[in-house]
Design a protein around this motif. Sequence first.
Motif, PDB file in Angstrom:
ATOM      1  N   GLY A 295       0.811  -1.267  -0.284  1.00 21.80           N
ATOM      2  CA  GLY A 295       0.043  -0.071   0.041  1.00 21.80           C
ATOM      3  C   GLY A 295       0.916   1.186  -0.050  1.00 21.80           C
ATOM      4  O   GLY A 295       0.519   2.086  -0.821  1.00 21.80           O
TER       5      GLY A 295
ATOM      6  N   LYS B 224      -2.377   4.825   6.708  1.00 23.10           N
ATOM      7  CA  LYS B 224      -3.650   4.107   5.759  1.00 23.10           C
ATOM      8  C   LYS B 224      -3.442   2.789   5.410  1.00 23.10           C
ATOM      9  O   LYS B 224      -4.177   1.919   5.774  1.00 23.10           O
ATOM     10  CB  LYS B 224      -4.162   5.067   4.920  1.00 23.10           C
ATOM     11  N   ALA B 225      -1.979   2.604   5.056  1.00 21.77           N
ATOM     12  CA  ALA B 225      -1.635   1.513   4.420  1.00 21.77           C
ATOM     13  C   ALA B 225      -1.706   0.443   5.369  1.00 21.77           C
ATOM     14  O   ALA B 225      -1.812  -0.943   4.852  1.00 21.77           O
ATOM     15  CB  ALA B 225      -0.342   1.469   3.538  1.00 21.77           C
TER      16      ALA B 225
ATOM     17  N   GLU C 285      -0.118   5.211  -0.721  1.00 22.27           N
ATOM     18  CA  GLU C 285      -0.752   5.488   0.225  1.00 22.27           C
ATOM     19  C   GLU C 285       0.067   5.944   1.608  1.00 22.27           C
ATOM     20  O   GLU C 285       1.083   5.355   1.855  1.00 22.27           O
ATOM     21  CB  GLU C 285      -1.538   4.066   0.660  1.00 22.27           C
TER      22      GLU C 285
END
Length: 311
Positions: A103, A112-113, A108
Amino acid sequence: MPLLEVEDNAVELIRNVLLGTALGEALGLPVAMAGGSIGSEAILVNGLYAYGSVTEMMLLLAENLAENCGFNPKSYAEALAKRADLENPLRFYHPATAAAIAGIRRGEPWWKAREQPFQNGPRLDAAARAAPIALFYRSQRVAASMAEAQALVTHNSSHDAEAARLYVIALHHTLYRLDPGQLPLVLEDEAQDTLLRELMARLPDLAGEPIDRAAKLLAPLPGGEPHPLAAALYAYMRSPENPLEAARTAAGIAVGSADTAAAMAAALAAAYQGLRQIDDILLERLEAAEWVEMASHQLYNASRICHGEEP
């Protein structure tokens, strides 16, 4: 603090802990991958013992500390995205860790990843990779905080972050030569996670118990597998002067997490007594040996400079 000693001794100390991690993981890797019993040989790649994700992430963390004069989550996330060998099956990344890094690689933000749904129990790769934190920071309080911070780059579990914190505290005390039998008592007092506190409380009575009985009592659930951190501590307490034996014991009882458990057990024994009982030929056959050598000098030099003492 050990890092204030003569340069050769300090570099050797750092090298021992990083090599111990790599050695332990190399021995535990085939067990974790096959889910079987531990043998005498690790996985050979061009005649060298292959390293896995723990060693790779650990050495990238050591470089991050050296380059930034301390832990920098953004640059560590970028290093993982750029250099983590996710496509190599021998690195054996946990699916959730690999997904988090993938991610980040897609652009990202790391916070968030890391939000991955398929955790499937403790994945203590973030704890096992944290050894350089204990070697770089002289304050245990700061080291413990940074251990959590580096875990949270790829992990969204408070349990995994707490395990990383306790492991770095364990290493810190071991570097100061705390008796191995006293270590669980210290960690029980430090633990904020209820499960980890309970497991630490069980450890003092298990050091002399047969491995099969200890394995049952170190499992979070009856009939389950021992917790990787508890398995590593138990194995270290049994063989505090022999990283090889500590790694084999940890891998043998925490089969599904053999790579992480063995890496932590061997690193603790290496921090306590060095690698004198390990044949140099075996250490030279570690695929990560040259990388460890470079990272050890980088971490030592950075520690001296960043703490206001020119090497």
